[in-house]
Scaffold this motif. Sequence first.
Motif, mmCIF file in Angstrom:
data_model
loop_
_atom_site.group_PDB
_atom_site.id
_atom_site.type_symbol
_atom_site.label_atom_id
_atom_site.label_comp_id
_atom_site.label_asym_id
_atom_site.label_seq_id
_atom_site.Cartn_x
_atom_site.Cartn_y
_atom_site.Cartn_z
ATOM 1 N N ALA A 175 0.832 -1.216 0.000
ATOM 2 C CA ALA A 175 0.000 0.000 0.000
ATOM 3 C C ALA A 175 0.861 1.259 0.000
ATOM 4 N N GLY A 176 2.018 1.206 0.658
ATOM 5 C CA GLY A 176 2.896 2.368 0.694
ATOM 6 C C GLY A 176 3.398 2.749 -0.679
ATOM 7 N N LEU A 177 3.835 1.753 -1.453
ATOM 8 C CA LEU A 177 4.292 2.027 -2.815
ATOM 9 C C LEU A 177 3.143 2.511 -3.682
ATOM 10 N N ALA A 178 1.965 1.938 -3.501
ATOM 11 C CA ALA A 178 0.797 2.374 -4.276
ATOM 12 C C ALA A 178 0.486 3.839 -4.008
ATOM 13 N N ALA A 179 0.580 4.265 -2.738
ATOM 14 C CA ALA A 179 0.332 5.670 -2.404
ATOM 15 C C ALA A 179 1.402 6.559 -3.008
ATOM 16 N N THR A 180 2.655 6.106 -2.999
ATOM 17 C CA THR A 180 3.751 6.886 -3.569
ATOM 18 C C THR A 180 3.560 7.095 -5.069
ATOM 19 N N LEU A 181 3.037 6.075 -5.742
ATOM 20 C CA LEU A 181 2.810 6.160 -7.185
ATOM 21 C C LEU A 181 1.507 6.846 -7.543
ATOM 22 N N GLY A 182 0.757 7.286 -6.529
ATOM 23 C CA GLY A 182 -0.480 8.029 -6.771
ATOM 24 C C GLY A 182 -1.680 7.187 -7.100
ATOM 25 N N PHE A 183 -1.720 5.955 -6.606
ATOM 26 C CA PHE A 183 -2.828 5.053 -6.922
ATOM 27 C C PHE A 183 -3.999 5.151 -5.939
ATOM 28 N N ALA A 184 -3.903 5.991 -4.932
ATOM 29 C CA ALA A 184 -4.984 6.206 -3.963
ATOM 30 C C ALA A 184 -5.489 4.900 -3.356
ATOM 31 N N PRO A 185 -4.657 4.216 -2.577
ATOM 32 C CA PRO A 185 -5.093 2.939 -1.986
ATOM 33 C C PRO A 185 -6.300 3.083 -1.074
ATOM 34 N N GLY A 186 -6.457 4.254 -0.432
ATOM 35 C CA GLY A 186 -7.622 4.463 0.424
ATOM 36 C C GLY A 186 -8.912 4.425 -0.370
ATOM 37 N N ALA A 187 -8.920 5.090 -1.538
ATOM 38 C CA ALA A 187 -10.116 5.086 -2.381
ATOM 39 C C ALA A 187 -10.422 3.679 -2.887
ATOM 40 N N LEU A 188 -9.377 2.945 -3.256
ATOM 41 C CA LEU A 188 -9.582 1.573 -3.694
ATOM 42 C C LEU A 188 -10.139 0.711 -2.564
ATOM 43 N N HIS A 189 -9.642 0.958 -1.355
ATOM 44 C CA HIS A 189 -10.111 0.196 -0.197
ATOM 45 C C HIS A 189 -11.600 0.413 0.024
ATOM 46 N N TYR A 190 -12.028 1.673 0.007
ATOM 47 C CA TYR A 190 -13.444 1.956 0.224
ATOM 48 C C TYR A 190 -14.294 1.502 -0.957
ATOM 49 N N GLY A 191 -13.739 1.560 -2.166
ATOM 50 C CA GLY A 191 -14.465 1.029 -3.314
ATOM 51 C C GLY A 191 -14.686 -0.460 -3.193
ATOM 52 N N LEU A 192 -13.650 -1.177 -2.738
ATOM 53 C CA LEU A 192 -13.773 -2.620 -2.537
ATOM 54 C C LEU A 192 -14.803 -2.934 -1.464
ATOM 55 N N MET A 193 -14.776 -2.189 -0.366
ATOM 56 C CA MET A 193 -15.740 -2.431 0.712
ATOM 57 C C MET A 193 -17.175 -2.114 0.264
ATOM 58 N N THR A 194 -17.317 -1.120 -0.603
ATOM 59 C CA THR A 194 -18.645 -0.804 -1.133
ATOM 60 C C THR A 194 -19.181 -1.968 -1.959
ATOM 61 N N LEU A 195 -18.324 -2.557 -2.783
ATOM 62 C CA LEU A 195 -18.756 -3.700 -3.587
ATOM 63 C C LEU A 195 -19.055 -4.917 -2.710
ATOM 64 N N VAL A 196 -18.289 -5.088 -1.640
ATOM 65 C CA VAL A 196 -18.597 -6.169 -0.703
ATOM 66 C C VAL A 196 -19.980 -5.948 -0.094
ATOM 67 N N SER A 197 -20.299 -4.704 0.231
ATOM 68 C CA SER A 197 -21.619 -4.383 0.782
ATOM 69 C C SER A 197 -22.714 -4.663 -0.242
#
Length: 368
Positions: free
Chosen positions: A177-199
């Motif tokens: 996740a640290g490298l993803a944030a450094t590269l600008g991939f917004a891991p937090g947004a992906l995390h919440y997107g994944l949780m939304t789909l789980v819901s």
Amino acid sequence: MPDFRMNADLVIILTAILVSTASALVGTFLVLRRMALMADAISHAVLPGIVLAFWLSGGERATLPALLGAAAAGLATVTLVEWLTRTGKVKNDAAIGIVFPALFSLGVLAVSLYFRNVHLDMDAVLYGEIAYAPFNNLTLWGREIPESWLVMGSLTLLNLLFVLLFYKELKLSTFDAGLAATLGFAPGALHYGLMTLVSFTSVGAFQSVGAILIVAFLIIPPATAYLLTQRLPVMIALAVGIGFISSLAGYALAIWLDASIAGMMAAVAGICFALAFFFSPLEGFLTSRLRRDRQRLEVAARLLVAHLAHHSQPVPEQEVLEEFGWNPRFLKQAREKALQAGWLEVVREGLRPTHSGLAVSAQPQLDR
């Protein structure tokens, strides 16, 4: 007579396959992120969102408001868990154990107090019944189709598109996740997107299969696939395949044994996990133990041959036992291993190495 009621078996089986496929696509990343318990939390904590959506829609049993309410409740669960974890007062697993029973209890209380005589009954909420899927139909283009096909088919496509479009970002944020944030991939947004789909997936499967089976499909097939491969694309494909097998075999066994369909599907998924746990070529409990035993015997056989190579005459087995402190049974196993490899021979005076055994014993010296 609705078009699909004549083939109830097809409706039930395809509903289960769609649920298991949609679950496997997002459940794989939950398992890899070590968030399996979060799947259980979200699948139960969406209940207050469903009840709230039912109340705001004036008592109408509409799928879209339920999905939106479930997504809101799922995001609330994730947010509360992460907030409690960040306070440093409780750990992540304890935070999950605090949040989801509280939210689920609120939903159960609301159902039992205010919606006793409507569709949101306790059995439907807690267990669901996939056998009723053929009787819940919608009219589309003049034809009646099962509601579960439309809902779960749409969610399967949505989950598949999410994984395909953000595969690289999901993979990187999952493993680093640290490298993803450094590269600008917004891991937090992906995390919440994944949780939304789980819901979404959880509430979409509530009516058809219930909370228990949706948790089983979200976690067991991906966890089983995790034991069978170390490649992410293969793991996703295996998780989908295991869900497919669990759906077909579970339904067939349920009909044969006259048992709960959802329960039997979950049981078959559990059997698949047990088989992978014990017999996986990678990390299976029994296969790993057998592999360690084989390696141990090979090392012992090499050590035995190396010891014999230092003697010009055959060495009695009793002397070997005293030298290494082995028991007779283990010496016999090591001797048989060396005999099978052609490294030693048994003579009247004891054991002595063959030419290939002498070459094997000299190999470590050549390596050094």
